[in-house]
Design a protein around this motif. Sequence first.
Motif, PDB file in Angstrom:
ATOM      1  N   ILE A  88     -31.135   4.160  23.925  1.00 45.12           N
ATOM      2  CA  ILE A  88     -31.404   5.419  23.550  1.00 45.12           C
ATOM      3  C   ILE A  88     -30.705   5.809  21.912  1.00 45.12           C
ATOM      4  N   ALA A  89     -29.324   6.234  22.233  1.00 45.77           N
ATOM      5  CA  ALA A  89     -28.456   6.381  21.049  1.00 45.77           C
ATOM      6  C   ALA A  89     -28.659   5.135  20.334  1.00 45.77           C
ATOM      7  N   SER A  90     -27.952   5.382  19.057  1.00 49.46           N
ATOM      8  CA  SER A  90     -27.956   4.338  18.112  1.00 49.46           C
ATOM      9  C   SER A  90     -26.475   4.797  17.153  1.00 49.46           C
ATOM     10  N   PRO A  91     -26.080   3.540  16.349  1.00 45.97           N
ATOM     11  CA  PRO A  91     -24.920   4.007  15.452  1.00 45.97           C
ATOM     12  C   PRO A  91     -25.348   5.118  14.429  1.00 45.97           C
ATOM     13  N   ALA A  92     -26.559   4.942  14.094  1.00 48.34           N
ATOM     14  CA  ALA A  92     -27.091   6.096  13.065  1.00 48.34           C
ATOM     15  C   ALA A  92     -26.790   7.463  13.572  1.00 48.34           C
ATOM     16  N   LEU A  93     -27.285   7.526  14.869  1.00 53.04           N
ATOM     17  CA  LEU A  93     -26.981   9.067  15.737  1.00 53.04           C
ATOM     18  C   LEU A  93     -25.658   9.198  15.515  1.00 53.04           C
ATOM     19  N   TYR A  94     -24.607   8.508  16.127  1.00 56.61           N
ATOM     20  CA  TYR A  94     -23.029   8.770  15.878  1.00 56.61           C
ATOM     21  C   TYR A  94     -22.663   9.082  14.445  1.00 56.61           C
ATOM     22  N   ASP A  95     -23.325   8.250  13.461  1.00 57.96           N
ATOM     23  CA  ASP A  95     -22.795   8.516  12.063  1.00 57.96           C
ATOM     24  C   ASP A  95     -23.060   9.925  11.768  1.00 57.96           C
ATOM     25  N   ARG A  96     -24.401  10.470  12.262  1.00 58.56           N
ATOM     26  CA  ARG A  96     -24.551  11.762  11.996  1.00 58.56           C
ATOM     27  C   ARG A  96     -23.892  12.875  12.452  1.00 58.56           C
ATOM     28  N   GLU A  97     -23.028  12.255  13.624  1.00 57.38           N
ATOM     29  CA  GLU A  97     -21.975  13.098  14.467  1.00 57.38           C
ATOM     30  C   GLU A  97     -22.870  14.261  15.090  1.00 57.38           C
ATOM     31  N   ILE A  98     -24.175  13.563  15.798  1.00 59.55           N
ATOM     32  CA  ILE A  98     -24.727  14.508  16.650  1.00 59.55           C
ATOM     33  C   ILE A  98     -24.481  14.293  18.057  1.00 59.55           C
ATOM     34  N   PRO A  99     -23.938  15.235  18.863  1.00 57.20           N
ATOM     35  CA  PRO A  99     -23.668  14.995  20.165  1.00 57.20           C
ATOM     36  C   PRO A  99     -24.839  14.494  21.066  1.00 57.20           C
ATOM     37  N   VAL A 100     -23.959  13.473  21.994  1.00 55.74           N
ATOM     38  CA  VAL A 100     -25.187  12.706  22.914  1.00 55.74           C
ATOM     39  C   VAL A 100     -24.458  13.189  24.195  1.00 55.74           C
ATOM     40  N   CYS A 101     -25.315  13.593  25.130  1.00 53.58           N
ATOM     41  CA  CYS A 101     -24.933  13.957  26.355  1.00 53.58           C
ATOM     42  C   CYS A 101     -25.981  13.143  27.451  1.00 53.58           C
ATOM     43  N   SER A 102     -25.517  12.922  28.877  1.00 51.03           N
ATOM     44  CA  SER A 102     -26.325  12.279  29.729  1.00 51.03           C
ATOM     45  C   SER A 102     -25.962  12.975  31.096  1.00 51.03           C
ATOM     46  N   ALA A 103     -26.881  12.471  32.077  1.00 48.01           N
ATOM     47  CA  ALA A 103     -26.571  12.976  33.574  1.00 48.01           C
ATOM     48  C   ALA A 103     -25.833  11.923  34.359  1.00 48.01           C
ATOM     49  N   ASN A 104     -25.049  11.013  33.549  1.00 44.10           N
ATOM     50  CA  ASN A 104     -24.319   9.874  34.190  1.00 44.10           C
ATOM     51  C   ASN A 104     -23.494  10.423  35.443  1.00 44.10           C
TER      52      ASN A 104
END
Length: 336
Positions: A88-104
Amino acid sequence: MYILVTYPNARSNETLYPSAVVDRLESLGEVDWNDSDEQLSRDELRDRLEGVDVCVTGWGTHELSEYVLGEAGSLELVAHVGGSVASIASPALYDREIPVCSANHVMAPFVAEGILSYVLSSFRSVIDFDAAVKRGEWPSKAGDPTDSLYGATVGFVGLGTVGRTLLELLEPFDVTVDVYDPYISSDDLAPFDFATRADLESTLEGADVVSIHASKTPETLHMIDTDRLASLPDGCLLVNAARGAIVDEDALVDELETGRISAALDVYEEEPLPEDHPLRDIENVVLGPHVAGNPCRRHLADAVVTEVERFDRGDPLQHTVPRERYEMMTRDWLSA
């Protein structure tokens, strides 16, 4: 706050999105639901991300790649109703410093419980005894004794969140656990004095039970191959509720057909398991349809919406996935 939910027909799926959770999410702002029966295409996802503050993703959502993020100038949070965010996520998403969370964190206890149920039912021959009694038989108490988990040596291939939770469940059984995971340190096992780091060969060769917890990556594809299966001791139980492709399935079939080891499998290289697959005809294997963590489904969206509520209040997020962890997560673009 403008929220996009990508999962098809999510608000009508009472199991995954209970009505109370839907109400909580809608109370936070305007929610754009995917009310179709299909996943949004890459172009649809790109278009609908325009102006979105929070994107709530689910299984099957396309990767939030550089292209998909093209119109997502307002995006501040990605919250995944699922475990691994690797597809779902990508390097581009992390490059934009957008937080990613999940229900892991929600899934892990249920998957660990499922693994323990496979181990106990296999050791205690639950399925075989059930079938025998239903056939009118009464297996003799003087016959071959069933195995027990008490005092066993358990080998972990990988640790992760599920493995850590399983260690907690195993502690009362007075087991010894060898853990092979090149990405952990001894400090990771400090709370568990019965668990130690080991190399892969030692982990496999000394185990009464081997449980797979590694992520599916190019490095782990068919990690458990012919030679490593052959190194398992006679009578060993191999349990895989991680990803099917970590074990070479053809090699496993060959090894199981010798009767030397047994297995309990919840995942496969191809799912659903083909009707003519040889695993279906082998007696010394217990097969499950990828359901080890199934009871968690009703809790996933609740946990993710709770995280979105924290974001809305400006409170610290509790279940973000750092970039380094994302890079080690299961890649579903590999053969299943």
